[in-house]
Design an enzyme around this catalytic site. Structure first.
Site, PDB file in Angstrom:
ATOM      1  N   ASN A  35      14.656   5.241   9.447  1.00  0.00           N
ATOM      2  CA  ASN A  35      13.998   5.966   8.348  1.00  0.00           C
ATOM      3  C   ASN A  35      13.126   7.096   8.882  1.00  0.00           C
ATOM      4  O   ASN A  35      12.098   7.415   8.282  1.00  0.00           O
ATOM      5  CB  ASN A  35      13.157   4.990   7.501  1.00  0.00           C
ATOM      6  CG  ASN A  35      12.847   5.560   6.137  1.00  0.00           C
ATOM      7  OD1 ASN A  35      13.692   6.213   5.518  1.00  0.00           O
ATOM      8  ND2 ASN A  35      11.628   5.363   5.662  1.00  0.00           N
ATOM      9  N   SER A 134      -0.194  -4.257   3.301  1.00  0.00           N
ATOM     10  CA  SER A 134      -0.179  -3.348   2.151  1.00  0.00           C
ATOM     11  C   SER A 134      -0.969  -3.911   0.970  1.00  0.00           C
ATOM     12  O   SER A 134      -0.994  -5.123   0.744  1.00  0.00           O
ATOM     13  CB  SER A 134       1.276  -3.140   1.716  1.00  0.00           C
ATOM     14  OG  SER A 134       1.335  -2.485   0.475  1.00  0.00           O
ATOM     15  N   ALA A 135      -1.537  -3.002   0.197  1.00  0.00           N
ATOM     16  CA  ALA A 135      -2.253  -3.385  -1.025  1.00  0.00           C
ATOM     17  C   ALA A 135      -1.301  -3.974  -2.055  1.00  0.00           C
ATOM     18  O   ALA A 135      -1.751  -4.595  -3.025  1.00  0.00           O
ATOM     19  CB  ALA A 135      -2.953  -2.166  -1.617  1.00  0.00           C
ATOM     20  N   TYR A 158       9.374  -6.979  -1.110  1.00  0.00           N
ATOM     21  CA  TYR A 158       8.660  -6.221  -0.069  1.00  0.00           C
ATOM     22  C   TYR A 158       7.259  -6.806   0.136  1.00  0.00           C
ATOM     23  O   TYR A 158       6.849  -7.124   1.252  1.00  0.00           O
ATOM     24  CB  TYR A 158       8.592  -4.736  -0.462  1.00  0.00           C
ATOM     25  CG  TYR A 158       7.587  -3.929   0.321  1.00  0.00           C
ATOM     26  CD1 TYR A 158       7.740  -3.722   1.694  1.00  0.00           C
ATOM     27  CD2 TYR A 158       6.451  -3.365  -0.309  1.00  0.00           C
ATOM     28  CE1 TYR A 158       6.802  -2.996   2.417  1.00  0.00           C
ATOM     29  CE2 TYR A 158       5.524  -2.635   0.404  1.00  0.00           C
ATOM     30  CZ  TYR A 158       5.701  -2.448   1.762  1.00  0.00           C
ATOM     31  OH  TYR A 158       4.774  -1.727   2.478  1.00  0.00           O
ATOM     32  N   LYS A 162       5.203  -9.068   3.369  1.00  0.00           N
ATOM     33  CA  LYS A 162       3.890  -8.769   3.979  1.00  0.00           C
ATOM     34  C   LYS A 162       3.004 -10.019   3.943  1.00  0.00           C
ATOM     35  O   LYS A 162       2.282 -10.311   4.891  1.00  0.00           O
ATOM     36  CB  LYS A 162       3.195  -7.611   3.248  1.00  0.00           C
ATOM     37  CG  LYS A 162       3.911  -6.260   3.387  1.00  0.00           C
ATOM     38  CD  LYS A 162       3.815  -5.690   4.792  1.00  0.00           C
ATOM     39  CE  LYS A 162       4.441  -4.307   4.904  1.00  0.00           C
ATOM     40  NZ  LYS A 162       4.570  -3.821   6.272  1.00  0.00           N
ATOM     41  N   TYR A 187      -3.054  -1.241   3.694  1.00  0.00           N
ATOM     42  CA  TYR A 187      -3.129   0.177   3.293  1.00  0.00           C
ATOM     43  C   TYR A 187      -3.035   0.303   1.781  1.00  0.00           C
ATOM     44  O   TYR A 187      -2.230  -0.371   1.150  1.00  0.00           O
ATOM     45  CB  TYR A 187      -1.968   0.990   3.854  1.00  0.00           C
ATOM     46  CG  TYR A 187      -1.672   0.874   5.322  1.00  0.00           C
ATOM     47  CD1 TYR A 187      -2.658   0.570   6.257  1.00  0.00           C
ATOM     48  CD2 TYR A 187      -0.378   1.123   5.780  1.00  0.00           C
ATOM     49  CE1 TYR A 187      -2.349   0.497   7.609  1.00  0.00           C
ATOM     50  CE2 TYR A 187      -0.067   1.050   7.134  1.00  0.00           C
ATOM     51  CZ  TYR A 187      -1.053   0.725   8.042  1.00  0.00           C
ATOM     52  OH  TYR A 187      -0.737   0.651   9.372  1.00  0.00           O
ATOM     53  N   PHE A 188      -3.775   1.254   1.233  1.00  0.00           N
ATOM     54  CA  PHE A 188      -3.593   1.640  -0.172  1.00  0.00           C
ATOM     55  C   PHE A 188      -2.562   2.795  -0.193  1.00  0.00           C
ATOM     56  O   PHE A 188      -1.451   2.580   0.252  1.00  0.00           O
ATOM     57  CB  PHE A 188      -4.956   1.902  -0.826  1.00  0.00           C
ATOM     58  CG  PHE A 188      -5.587   0.563  -1.210  1.00  0.00           C
ATOM     59  CD1 PHE A 188      -6.012  -0.340  -0.237  1.00  0.00           C
ATOM     60  CD2 PHE A 188      -5.664   0.171  -2.535  1.00  0.00           C
ATOM     61  CE1 PHE A 188      -6.510  -1.599  -0.575  1.00  0.00           C
ATOM     62  CE2 PHE A 188      -6.172  -1.086  -2.890  1.00  0.00           C
ATOM     63  CZ  PHE A 188      -6.590  -1.963  -1.913  1.00  0.00           C
ATOM     64  N   ARG A 303       6.557   2.597 -15.540  1.00  0.00           N
ATOM     65  CA  ARG A 303       7.485   2.097 -14.519  1.00  0.00           C
ATOM     66  C   ARG A 303       7.253   0.593 -14.345  1.00  0.00           C
ATOM     67  O   ARG A 303       6.108   0.137 -14.309  1.00  0.00           O
ATOM     68  CB  ARG A 303       7.195   2.843 -13.204  1.00  0.00           C
ATOM     69  CG  ARG A 303       8.027   2.425 -12.029  1.00  0.00           C
ATOM     70  CD  ARG A 303       7.751   3.295 -10.801  1.00  0.00           C
ATOM     71  NE  ARG A 303       6.405   3.143 -10.260  1.00  0.00           N
ATOM     72  CZ  ARG A 303       5.960   3.743  -9.158  1.00  0.00           C
ATOM     73  NH1 ARG A 303       6.765   4.572  -8.490  1.00  0.00           N
ATOM     74  NH2 ARG A 303       4.742   3.555  -8.724  1.00  0.00           N
TER      75      ARG A 303
END
Ligand code: NAD
Ligand code: UD1
Length: 348
Positions: A35, A134-135, A158, A162, A187-188, A303
């Site tokens: 990626n 991740s947040a 996903y 985490k 992370y945000f 969404r």
């Protein structure tokens, strides 16, 4: 000091690599380039060469799921008397929608890849790790600001990978409380780019996230920004998020390294965000006034999997790491736009 940086060619990793090398820390990047573009490495070299800096950067094209590759990196480093002191682990897959369609791939790369890494680290006695969590693990809550003890309830594969990785850290550190030093950084929304315009975010295909989509509308690669809902329970009806300048985020990793070097053992979960929430309309307004670009938009339905508000309580990062974000939303917009203008088609 020598750092193994997995995923070091990606959006976040490339910015961390640059900061580490600028600080005189040797870096070994392990990346499969699934990626990211190998051009990222040329850009890092260009930046450092232009600054006449002496630095040691080694690139290994490999997969974290291949334990032999990992073992070889640690073995060769020890043999050459340049052992790896700390691992910063970012390699992994990060698309929420892809993880829903292909969950096993996410468990394979993210969880088994991390397990492999931990096995190699244990075998070669490297016990210091900074990890990219991740947040997204906080799930569908909008009780803000979110501190680290906020309820953990991921709603997509996903996010679940985490959480699984963080559970591995718990078990590992419990098994020998005096050995491991681990910072799991949650992370945000990292956005923006290096101010040089040499490195930045280059998503493959149509961007899922607001900021890269917005800069692609500004450059003419996308026609209209779709705003996912103007009926949220927020002041202007659009969703609120915590956007953090990528350099502030990268500096959080350097502060984590300093912290790990200062203590004997730990397992810390730490939010990295700006600590402020901005709505989609505020982002558009700021981007337009900072850059002079006009952003055509349309209002669409919400969404799936979105929340009204999500932003961080960053008190822990401030106290424990002595770190705080320094860059404004205006700098985020200007640096992001500078990168997009200089690289209308990303790295290609
Ligand atoms: P990215 O996709 O730009 O970088 C990830 C890098 O890992 C890429 O260069 C990719 O080629 C590499 N990679 C993927 N699978 C690999 C494998 N099996 N072996 C070796 N390398 C592999 O993503 P990013 O935005 O830089 O994110 C880095 C990390 O931070 C990820 O783990 C992601 O989950 C996490 N994170 C990112 C965000 C965000 O908004 N960008 C937010 C929270 C957490
Ligand atoms: C998304 C992911 C999250 C991941 C994060 C960082 C989902 C549901 N969530 O979060 O798991 O950790 O990215 O990679 O995919 N927006 C628009 N139009 C767009 C894009 C976004 O209006 O084209 C809105 C969203 O509704 C949201 C805000 O902008 O209110 C930010 O969206 P985004 O950048 O995708 O980040 P997150 O929603 O925080």
């Amino acid at each position: 000091m020598r750092v193994l940086l997995t995923g070091g060619s990606g959006f976040i990793g490339s910015h961390i690599a640059l900061l580490l090398l600028e600080r005189g820390i040797d870096v070994v990047i392990l990346d499969s380039f699934t990626n990211s573009s190998p051009n990222v490495i040329n850009r890092i070299n260009t930046y450092l060469d232009n600054k006449y800096l002496k630095y040691k950067l080694e690139i290994i094209n490999g997969d974290i799921r291949d334990k032999k590759t990992l073992d070889k990196i640690f073995f060769d480093s020890i043999k050459a008397h340049k052992s790896i002191d700390i691992v910063i682990h970012l390699a992994g897959l990060k698309s929420v929608s892809e993880s829903v369609v292909n969950p096993l791939l996410y468990w394979d790369v993210n969880v088994l890849g991390t397990l492999n890494l931990l096995l190699s680290m244990k075998e070669y006695e490297c016990f210091s790790l900074v990890f990219s969590s991740s947040a997204t693990i906080y799930g569908l809550s909008d009780l803000v600001p979110m501190a680290e003890d906020h309820n953990i309830s991921p709603i997509n594969p996903y996010g679940k990978t985490k959480v699984a990785i963080e559970s591995m850290f718990y078990d590992l550190c419990n098994s020998n409380i005096n050995l491991w030093k681990i910072c799991s950084l949650r992370y945000f929304n990292p956005v923006g780019a290096h101010p040089s315009g040499l490195i930045g975010e280059d998503p493959i295909g149509i961007p899922n996230n607001l900021f890269p989509f917005l800069t692609q509308v500004a450059i003419g690669r996308q026609k209209t920004l779709k705003i996912f809902g103007d009926d949220w329970d927020t002041e202007d009806g659009s969703g609120i998020r915590d956007y953090i300048h990528i350099i502030d985020l990268a500096e959080g990793h350097l502060a984590s390294i300093d912290y790990l070097n200062s203590i004997d053992s730990c397992l810390e979960f730490i939010n990295l965000g700006s600590g402020k929430g901005y709505s989609v309309f505020q982002i558009i307004n700021q981007f337009e006034s900072s850059t002079g670009c006009q952003i055509p938009f349309s209002i669409e339905s919400r969404r799936d999997g979105d929340v009204a508000k999500c932003y961080a309580d960053i008190s822990k990062a401030k106290t424990l790491l002595g770190w705080s974000p320094k860059r404004s939303l205006e700098e985020i917009c200007l640096d992001g736009w500078n990168w997009q203008m200089k690289n209308p088609n990303g790295y290609s």
